[in-house]
Write a protein that holds these residues in place. Structure first.
Motif, PDB file in Angstrom:
ATOM      1  N   LEU A   2       0.824  -1.194   0.000  1.00 45.41           N
ATOM      2  CA  LEU A   2       0.000   0.000   0.000  1.00 45.41           C
ATOM      3  C   LEU A   2       0.866   1.254   0.000  1.00 45.41           C
ATOM      4  N   SER A   3       0.412   2.303  -0.706  1.00 41.08           N
ATOM      5  CA  SER A   3       1.087   3.590  -0.643  1.00 41.08           C
ATOM      6  C   SER A   3       0.854   4.190   0.743  1.00 41.08           C
ATOM      7  N   PRO A   4       1.667   5.177   1.135  1.00 41.29           N
ATOM      8  CA  PRO A   4       1.443   5.801   2.456  1.00 41.29           C
ATOM      9  C   PRO A   4       0.017   6.310   2.642  1.00 41.29           C
ATOM     10  N   LEU A   5      -0.568   6.938   1.609  1.00 41.39           N
ATOM     11  CA  LEU A   5      -1.933   7.433   1.717  1.00 41.39           C
ATOM     12  C   LEU A   5      -2.923   6.281   1.796  1.00 41.39           C
ATOM     13  N   SER A   6      -2.748   5.288   0.942  1.00 35.35           N
ATOM     14  CA  SER A   6      -3.631   4.117   0.954  1.00 35.35           C
ATOM     15  C   SER A   6      -3.579   3.407   2.290  1.00 35.35           C
ATOM     16  N   SER A   7      -2.396   3.346   2.879  1.00 34.18           N
ATOM     17  CA  SER A   7      -2.248   2.678   4.167  1.00 34.18           C
ATOM     18  C   SER A   7      -3.027   3.404   5.247  1.00 34.18           C
ATOM     19  N   GLN A   8      -3.007   4.736   5.232  1.00 35.79           N
ATOM     20  CA  GLN A   8      -3.770   5.501   6.223  1.00 35.79           C
ATOM     21  C   GLN A   8      -5.268   5.227   6.091  1.00 35.79           C
ATOM     22  N   ILE A   9      -5.771   5.253   4.867  1.00 38.55           N
ATOM     23  CA  ILE A   9      -7.193   5.011   4.654  1.00 38.55           C
ATOM     24  C   ILE A   9      -7.555   3.590   5.053  1.00 38.55           C
ATOM     25  N   ASP A  10      -6.698   2.643   4.722  1.00 39.05           N
ATOM     26  CA  ASP A  10      -6.946   1.242   5.059  1.00 39.05           C
ATOM     27  C   ASP A  10      -7.030   1.057   6.575  1.00 39.05           C
ATOM     28  N   HIS A  11      -6.120   1.696   7.308  1.00 35.75           N
ATOM     29  CA  HIS A  11      -6.151   1.563   8.771  1.00 35.75           C
ATOM     30  C   HIS A  11      -7.390   2.229   9.361  1.00 35.75           C
ATOM     31  N   ALA A  12      -7.833   3.339   8.779  1.00 40.01           N
ATOM     32  CA  ALA A  12      -9.055   3.990   9.270  1.00 40.01           C
ATOM     33  C   ALA A  12     -10.269   3.104   9.055  1.00 40.01           C
ATOM     34  N   ARG A  13     -10.251   2.276   8.056  1.00 36.96           N
ATOM     35  CA  ARG A  13     -11.404   1.432   7.753  1.00 36.96           C
ATOM     36  C   ARG A  13     -11.391   0.115   8.541  1.00 36.96           C
ATOM     37  N   ARG A  14     -10.213  -0.387   8.866  1.00 38.83           N
ATOM     38  CA  ARG A  14     -10.191  -1.697   9.525  1.00 38.83           C
ATOM     39  C   ARG A  14      -9.709  -1.656  10.972  1.00 38.83           C
ATOM     40  N   SER A  15      -9.037  -0.583  11.398  1.00 35.45           N
ATOM     41  CA  SER A  15      -8.556  -0.516  12.790  1.00 35.45           C
ATOM     42  C   SER A  15      -8.690   0.921  13.312  1.00 35.45           C
ATOM     43  N   VAL A  16      -7.613   1.707  13.250  1.00 32.50           N
ATOM     44  CA  VAL A  16      -7.705   3.091  13.714  1.00 32.50           C
ATOM     45  C   VAL A  16      -6.592   3.925  13.086  1.00 32.50           C
ATOM     46  N   LEU A  17      -6.937   5.152  12.760  1.00 28.38           N
ATOM     47  CA  LEU A  17      -5.987   6.146  12.264  1.00 28.38           C
ATOM     48  C   LEU A  17      -6.003   7.312  13.240  1.00 28.38           C
ATOM     49  N   LEU A  18      -4.834   7.656  13.787  1.00 27.28           N
ATOM     50  CA  LEU A  18      -4.708   8.764  14.727  1.00 27.28           C
ATOM     51  C   LEU A  18      -4.051   9.940  14.012  1.00 27.28           C
ATOM     52  N   VAL A  19      -4.681  11.126  14.084  1.00 25.27           N
ATOM     53  CA  VAL A  19      -4.166  12.306  13.401  1.00 25.27           C
ATOM     54  C   VAL A  19      -4.137  13.483  14.372  1.00 25.27           C
ATOM     55  N   ARG A  20      -3.011  14.170  14.441  1.00 26.44           N
ATOM     56  CA  ARG A  20      -2.884  15.381  15.257  1.00 26.44           C
ATOM     57  C   ARG A  20      -3.587  16.520  14.536  1.00 26.44           C
ATOM     58  N   ALA A  21      -4.543  17.156  15.201  1.00 28.35           N
ATOM     59  CA  ALA A  21      -5.318  18.246  14.608  1.00 28.35           C
ATOM     60  C   ALA A  21      -4.676  19.572  15.000  1.00 28.35           C
ATOM     61  N   SER A  22      -3.616  19.949  14.295  1.00 25.86           N
ATOM     62  CA  SER A  22      -2.838  21.129  14.674  1.00 25.86           C
ATOM     63  C   SER A  22      -3.582  22.432  14.435  1.00 25.86           C
ATOM     64  N   GLU A  23      -4.669  22.384  13.651  1.00 27.13           N
ATOM     65  CA  GLU A  23      -5.419  23.609  13.351  1.00 27.13           C
ATOM     66  C   GLU A  23      -6.471  23.921  14.411  1.00 27.13           C
ATOM     67  N   LEU A  24      -6.554  23.104  15.465  1.00 22.38           N
ATOM     68  CA  LEU A  24      -7.575  23.277  16.490  1.00 22.38           C
ATOM     69  C   LEU A  24      -6.988  23.769  17.808  1.00 22.38           C
TER      70      LEU A  24
END
Length: 314
Positions: A2-24
């Motif tokens: 998987l590409s880095p982007l594809s891997s992020q989407i895949d993890h969000a769909r099957r397990s969990v994706l954690l993202v720092r929301a620096s704009e908040l």
């Protein structure tokens, strides 16, 4: 692989994706009247929220246009308002104008904020609450499962260590803003300052079902928001688009014009991203309301596109 982007989407769909929301950033509200006071300023029904819960809403002007979106974390002795950093100071000024005799006080406190997306996002709530000073609650903007997590900046390193361990144990991934952009547009989640802003009504941003309670008592701007809902029409509407997989290397830029099948300009792109799930580019566009219909065909910079439901089903 998987590409880095594809891997992020895949993890969000099957397990969990954690993202720092620096704009908040975070506004902390205390006082015995904090819930009733905020309930008169936000579109969501805070009276129905219990400690340990999060609820999504909007701050709107008296004339009904959106000031910003707000995620509210309710705790036993305080409320955390998670808001866009770009509007935080303006929002505090507005709130101060409506604070008269209520027992409520607010202050800006430096916090680190993360979003977790996916079916294992709930696993991170306990991890965050176990970290010193951290707050966390489940909230699911994408429909895949989700949570919001916040820790005072002085405890950010400790909180991130706990969250990273929980992510690893859940088989998840720590992602970045590019992953969140692709995921949110795939799932039809608009973003403040990109897809809607202070010129937009809730119904134009398609946030009336997610962020507005039509059963609660009065709040600032309610008359206009309810009037738009009862009339059932606005002049423009935000819509998610999927573009034909025609080999174009980049998704359309913000401001790219959108045309209907007859060649009439009907709007502009507000945000876009590659979609690994669809193997195509996806976007949001603010369109004339008359042009928004399920599966309607449009043109974006000469490229074929169609309006989709806002989910990632192909």
């Amino acid at each position: 692989m998987l590409s880095p982007l594809s891997s992020q989407i895949d993890h969000a769909r099957r397990s969990v994706l954690l993202v720092r929301a620096s704009e908040l950033e975070v506004i902390v509200v205390r006082g015995s009247d904090r819930i009733s006071w905020l309930n008169g300023l936000l579109t969501c029904n805070l009276a129905a929220a219990a400690p340990g819960q999060a609820i999504y809403g909007l701050a709107v002007q008296q004339k009904g246009r959106i000031v910003c979106d707000v995620t509210v974390l309710v705790e036993e002795d305080r409320v955390l308002l998670v808001v866009p950093a770009s509007i935080r100071a303006e929002l505090e000024t507005s709130f101060d104008h409506y604070l008269v005799m209520e027992d409520a006080e607010f202050s800006h406190v430096p916090y680190a904020v993360w979003h977790a997306h996916g079916p294992r996002a709930r696993d991170l709530v306990a991890a965050a609450r176990g970290a010193s000073g951290a707050s966390a609650a489940e909230i699911d903007p994408t429909g895949l499962g989700g949570a919001i997590l916040a820790a005072p900046s002085e405890d950010e390193a400790k909180a991130f260590e706990a969250l990273s361990t929980a992510v690893q144990q859940a088989g998840g991934l720590v992602g970045d803003d590019a992953g969140w952009e692709a995921l949110r547009i795939e799932q039809g989640v608009p973003r403040f300052s990109r897809d809607f802003d202070g010129t937009t009504y809730p119904q134009e941003a398609t946030l009336e079902r997610r962020a507005v309670s039509f059963d609660k008592g009065c709040y600032l701007g309610q008359e206009v928001v309810c009037m738009l809902e009862m009339r059932g029409r606005v002049k423009r509407k935000l819509a998610p688009l999927v573009l034909a997989n025609d080999g174009a290397p980049e998704p359309p830029a913000k401001g790219t014009e959108v045309f209907d099948a007859a060649g009439n300009k009907v709007g502009e792109i507000t945000s876009s991203a590659p979609s690994p799930t669809r193997d195509a580019h996806v976007a949001f566009a603010m369109l004339k309301a008359s042009a928004v219909a399920p599966d309607a065909a449009v043109k974006v910079a000469g490229r074929d596109a169609r309006i989709y439901s806002g989910s990632a089903e192909k």
